[in-house]
Motif scaffolding. Structure first.
Motif, short mmCIF file in Angstrom:
data_model
loop_
_atom_site.label_atom_id
_atom_site.label_comp_id
_atom_site.label_asym_id
_atom_site.label_seq_id
_atom_site.Cartn_x
_atom_site.Cartn_y
_atom_site.Cartn_z
N LEU A 1 0.73 4.19 -2.71
CA LEU A 1 0.45 5.58 -2.32
C LEU A 1 1.52 6.51 -2.92
CD1 LEU A 1 -0.65 5.18 1.42
CD2 LEU A 1 -2.07 5.96 -0.47
N CYS B 1 5.88 3.96 9.71
CA CYS B 1 5.59 4.34 8.32
C CYS B 1 5.43 5.86 8.19
CB CYS B 1 4.33 3.65 7.84
SG CYS B 1 3.84 4.14 6.17
N ARG C 1 0.84 -1.21 0.00
CA ARG C 1 0.00 0.00 0.00
C ARG C 1 0.88 1.26 0.00
NH1 ARG C 1 -4.94 2.35 0.91
NH2 ARG C 1 -5.04 4.05 2.42
N GLN C 2 1.97 1.24 0.79
CA GLN C 2 2.85 2.40 0.82
C GLN C 2 3.44 2.63 -0.58
OE1 GLN C 2 6.95 2.60 1.89
NE2 GLN C 2 6.50 3.82 3.71
N PRO D 1 -5.54 -0.86 3.35
CA PRO D 1 -4.55 -0.95 4.44
C PRO D 1 -4.76 -2.19 5.31
CG PRO D 1 -6.20 0.72 4.94
CD PRO D 1 -6.50 0.23 3.55
N ARG E 1 4.63 -2.60 11.31
CA ARG E 1 5.38 -1.70 10.42
C ARG E 1 4.72 -0.31 10.31
NH1 ARG E 1 3.14 -5.05 5.24
NH2 ARG E 1 1.03 -4.29 5.50
N CYS F 1 -2.49 7.39 5.37
CA CYS F 1 -3.06 6.06 5.12
C CYS F 1 -4.18 5.72 6.09
CB CYS F 1 -1.93 5.03 5.25
SG CYS F 1 -2.49 3.35 5.26
S1 SF4 Z 1 0.44 2.97 7.53
FE1 SF4 Z 1 0.71 0.72 7.40
S2 SF4 Z 1 -0.76 0.00 5.85
FE2 SF4 Z 1 -0.52 2.24 5.62
S3 SF4 Z 1 1.03 2.51 4.07
FE3 SF4 Z 1 2.08 2.59 6.03
S4 SF4 Z 1 2.73 0.50 6.47
FE4 SF4 Z 1 1.22 0.40 4.82
#
Ligand code: SF4
Length: 209
Positions: A25, A182, A21-22, A173, A178, A188
């Protein structure tokens, strides 16, 4: 084989292994949040790239080396490549990546470094067997061997990253440990969106029942 027209950023592999997902994005939706931490990282990389090339004995140090692989479909830059002299006119590249934090639980940094090595191999026609990651927080250098398993993981990551970017679809998400480190957590909103999804699924289920 990829062409010049469909190369993706080498750094996208690191984002992909950390969290798909990151990766979407940043590389599909072009979302980028400059926090104190990412700004520090950006400045650190810029400083490394600005320094001049130098020689120390049998080692030539080049900074901000352009990289490309048509096999993996990648384009990017290495922070530092040391060229180690192993004989008259023979030099072996040794890529070094700088990171602000500390070694991570997953292989995202190692995959990024291995991709750099695979670019150098394709560009220069030499074998690159190892490199290193320098972590700012621990001030330790982690030596990385580019063995078959890491090369396979890197090839897979490149393939999946191409597929993700070409699909143009951002995965939903999934909250995990992690997320705490992030840089895009505020954009997110993994916990909020996941909670909304489970409420929606619950309502859909009881309406059907
Ligand atoms: S917050 Fe979590 S799910 Fe969202 S982009 Fe970052 S690592 Fe991925």
């Amino acid at each position: 084989m990829y062409t010049e027209d469909n190369l993706i950023q080498l750094s996208a592999l690191q984002h992909m292994v950390f969290c798909p997902r990151q990766c979407a994005l940043i590389h599909v939706e072009q979302t980028w949040a400059e926090s104190g931490r990412t700004a520090e990282g950006r400045i650190m990389h810029e400083r490394v790239h600005e320094q001049d090339a130098e020689s120390r004995g049998n080692v030539r140090i080049e900074r901000g080396v352009p990289l490309r692989s048509l096999r993996l479909g990648l384009i990017g830059k290495s922070d530092v490549v040391e060229f180690h002299k192993i004989g008259e006119g023979k030099w072996i590249p040794f890529p070094i990546e700088y990171k602000l934090g500390k070694p991570k639980a997953d292989d995202c940094d190692k995959v990024q470094l291995c991709a750099q090595a695979m670019c150098l191999e394709e560009m220069l026609g030499v074998e690159v067997s190892s490199g290193a990651i320098f972590y700012g927080r621990t001030r330790r250098r982690l030596d990385v061997e580019f063995d078959d398993a890491l090369r396979r993981e890197t090839g897979e990551a490149a393939k999946k990253t191409h597929e993700l970017i070409e699909s143009g679809i951002t995965p939903k998400p999934v909250y995990a440990k992690r997320c705490e480190s992030c840089s895009l957590a505020a954009e997110c909103l993994p916990k909020t969106i996941q909670k909304k999804r489970s409420v929606k699924n619950y309502l859909a289920r009881i309406l059907v029942e």
